[in-house]
Design a protein around this motif. Sequence first.
Motif: not given
Length: 306
Positions: A49-54, A81-85, A91-95
């Motif tokens: 699924e396409q999810v809004p990205e930074n 790479l880790w980022n705070s989002a 959570l958004f993806n799984a929910s």
Amino acid sequence: MARYLDPKNDLPFKRIFGEHPDLLKSFLNALMPLEADQQIESLEYLPAEQVPENPARKNSIVDVRCKDNFGRQFIVEMQMLWNSAFSARMLFNASRAYVRQLDENEFYSLLQPVYGLAILNDVFDRKTPEFYHHYRIVNCKNTEEIIRGLEFVLVELPKFVPGKWADRRMAVLWLRFLKETERSRSEVSEDLKANDDIRRALAICEEGAFTDAELEAYDKYLDIIRTEKSLLAESRAEGEAKGLLKGLLKGRAEGLAEGEAKGRTESLTAVVRNSRRSGLSVEQIRAITGLDGERIVEILRSGGEG
């Protein structure tokens, strides 16, 4: 001697886990917190699924989605790479995957769990040496009480130490495969090659199995990650510099204020004592300095004057 591509890279990762369901099944059974009678027996791939990205971080995440024989969904992500989002994105993806299981007028009892697995080639928790983080919805006072539906596992690959997981042999092999296999290294440990699943994954990663165009895409992905990493490092350095400057300015201001206060106190003390020596009364000194009578008496006594 065979040369291998880094399996954490977009192209090899998707080829191993996005095209070979038996290898993905082995990987999930090894790393996910599933009971013995809940191990995955078979699975099918689901479209990503396409999810809004930074926009500045959109290239550092690779994901594979599947559903097993119980109807449970798994979202597997390789995060360079880790980022705070990132946790919010998981959570958004799984929910969304959980909610979209039901059509209109269907019963909630049909809902099946959704699991998120993220392998991080970075460190996000610097407070603990633990590399395996399991999250689920629990009662804060009684953690045995669980609301089932969403669970997440985050693995910090740089912190992974094989000896800590002696009882989880297959998990250790898969994580070692991800951590130790690099394009710059042609030698692979014999115990990795001895396992059928890992040996097959290594064969998929062989440089000779990719076309020139694919190798060019592989190198381009590495360049993107290097660029993102540099931007992130610059951003962090800039933030730290601003924080340091702010701290220095604050400390200087506080020091000046403290010095001014100390100087004012010393000046008033001198005025009180000199005025007393000149024969002025406490009431007259109070009128001059603005200090209350008790404070004036205290100053005079500390200087041995009545």
